[in-house]
Design a protein around this motif. Sequence first.
Motif, mmCIF file in Angstrom:
data_model
loop_
_atom_site.group_PDB
_atom_site.id
_atom_site.type_symbol
_atom_site.label_atom_id
_atom_site.label_comp_id
_atom_site.label_asym_id
_atom_site.label_seq_id
_atom_site.Cartn_x
_atom_site.Cartn_y
_atom_site.Cartn_z
ATOM 1 N N LEU A 73 38.973 42.109 27.327
ATOM 2 C CA LEU A 73 38.338 42.154 28.592
ATOM 3 C C LEU A 73 37.502 41.326 29.254
ATOM 4 O O LEU A 73 37.339 40.720 30.331
ATOM 5 C CB LEU A 73 38.315 44.088 29.680
ATOM 6 C CG LEU A 73 38.926 44.968 29.711
ATOM 7 C CD1 LEU A 73 38.469 46.654 29.449
ATOM 8 C CD2 LEU A 73 40.585 44.464 30.217
ATOM 9 N N ALA A 74 36.074 41.205 28.276
ATOM 10 C CA ALA A 74 35.645 40.192 28.898
ATOM 11 C C ALA A 74 36.248 38.569 29.151
ATOM 12 O O ALA A 74 35.934 37.941 30.007
ATOM 13 C CB ALA A 74 33.912 40.057 27.615
ATOM 14 N N ASP A 76 39.164 38.400 29.360
ATOM 15 C CA ASP A 76 39.973 37.440 30.710
ATOM 16 C C ASP A 76 38.557 37.882 31.874
ATOM 17 O O ASP A 76 39.769 37.138 32.912
ATOM 18 C CB ASP A 76 40.930 38.692 30.861
ATOM 19 C CG ASP A 76 42.107 38.862 29.520
ATOM 20 O OD1 ASP A 76 42.678 38.709 29.540
ATOM 21 O OD2 ASP A 76 41.986 40.740 29.763
ATOM 22 N N ASN A 77 37.756 38.679 32.234
ATOM 23 C CA ASN A 77 37.169 37.843 33.018
ATOM 24 C C ASN A 77 36.125 36.556 33.493
ATOM 25 O O ASN A 77 36.542 35.881 33.468
ATOM 26 C CB ASN A 77 35.983 39.232 33.359
ATOM 27 C CG ASN A 77 36.276 40.322 33.453
ATOM 28 O OD1 ASN A 77 37.283 40.558 34.714
ATOM 29 N ND2 ASN A 77 35.701 41.480 33.092
ATOM 30 N N GLU A 80 38.948 34.580 34.290
ATOM 31 C CA GLU A 80 39.396 34.220 35.657
ATOM 32 C C GLU A 80 38.141 33.610 36.431
ATOM 33 O O GLU A 80 38.804 32.089 37.512
ATOM 34 C CB GLU A 80 39.661 36.121 36.404
ATOM 35 C CG GLU A 80 41.140 36.476 35.849
ATOM 36 C CD GLU A 80 40.402 37.842 35.768
ATOM 37 O OE1 GLU A 80 39.867 38.913 36.715
ATOM 38 O OE2 GLU A 80 42.318 38.619 36.063
ATOM 39 N N GLU A 81 36.798 34.025 36.012
ATOM 40 C CA GLU A 81 35.439 33.287 36.176
ATOM 41 C C GLU A 81 35.803 31.678 35.987
ATOM 42 O O GLU A 81 35.045 30.619 36.808
ATOM 43 C CB GLU A 81 34.452 33.542 36.222
ATOM 44 C CG GLU A 81 33.305 32.717 36.373
ATOM 45 C CD GLU A 81 31.727 34.428 36.018
ATOM 46 O OE1 GLU A 81 30.739 33.768 36.112
ATOM 47 O OE2 GLU A 81 32.169 34.766 35.060
#
Length: 314
Positions: A73-74, A76-77, A80-81
Amino acid sequence: EESLQMWDLNKRLEAYLARVKFLEEENEVLQAEIQSAKGNPAGDSWRAKYEEELRALRDALDHAFREKCMAELARDNLYEEVQQVKSRCQKEQAAREEAKKQLSLSKKELEEERRAQIWLKERAVQLEKEVEALLEVHEEEKAGLDQEIASFSQSLESFRCVPVAFQPVEVEDYSKRLSEIWKGAVETYKTEVSQLEGSLCQAKENLWKAVEDNQQTQLQLQHLEKDLVGLKARKEMLEENLARQWQEQREEAEKFQLAMEALEQEKQSLRTQIAQVLEDRQQLMHLKMSLSLEVATYRTLLEAESTRLQMPTG
């Protein structure tokens, strides 16, 4: 021949009896070891410890799986960032290119304004020279007219005519026309000079505006470059953090995989040992049964033989 057979049978019987006794003793020892292993609390504690370690490893595996999910999840975040940072960098790059285009256009306009200002200055100097030349010509014509008027008045005085009777209408009309023409020319040149001065002021204002726009564009370009440098540094930091997290996660996964493989190998070895013990026990049981049958057979033969040997005596 029968005595030799009996002697051979006796030898074989003794060997079988000795082997049966040895196997029974070994079987008893094994049974005692099995019973001691079953009733020994150390074995139970070892099994409990093994199960506890297995449970702890399963909990650690679940925790690692949860950490893996959180890391994904991190990731993916962070991805995205990073994409947002890339899009922002692209936008800022486009804005920078646009600012460069505006700067080049402003420079071109500034050059055009400078050229126009130079042309206006040259035109103003030329007009001033023309005005000065016209003023000189006008002064010369006026001096000539004054001289003609003076000579004409002297000629009139030489004729001694009545001054009231003479009225130089044509000379006054000519002088008035010349003064009107001179005034019109002067007004025209003044108008042109004022227009040129207005154009020059407008050009100066446009030049100052272009300079201010150029300065603002340069300041904005500097701010954009600073933001771009900061975003690049942040992007590199995020990529380093992501790579480090991936490396740590990979190392932990490899450690857990090695631990699971070691436990699996230990489990397989225990299964193999248990299967070997059970197989040995089964073989011993079969061997015991076969030996018991052979012993019973030899006893029957011995009894029959002893009965046959005792019958003549009786």
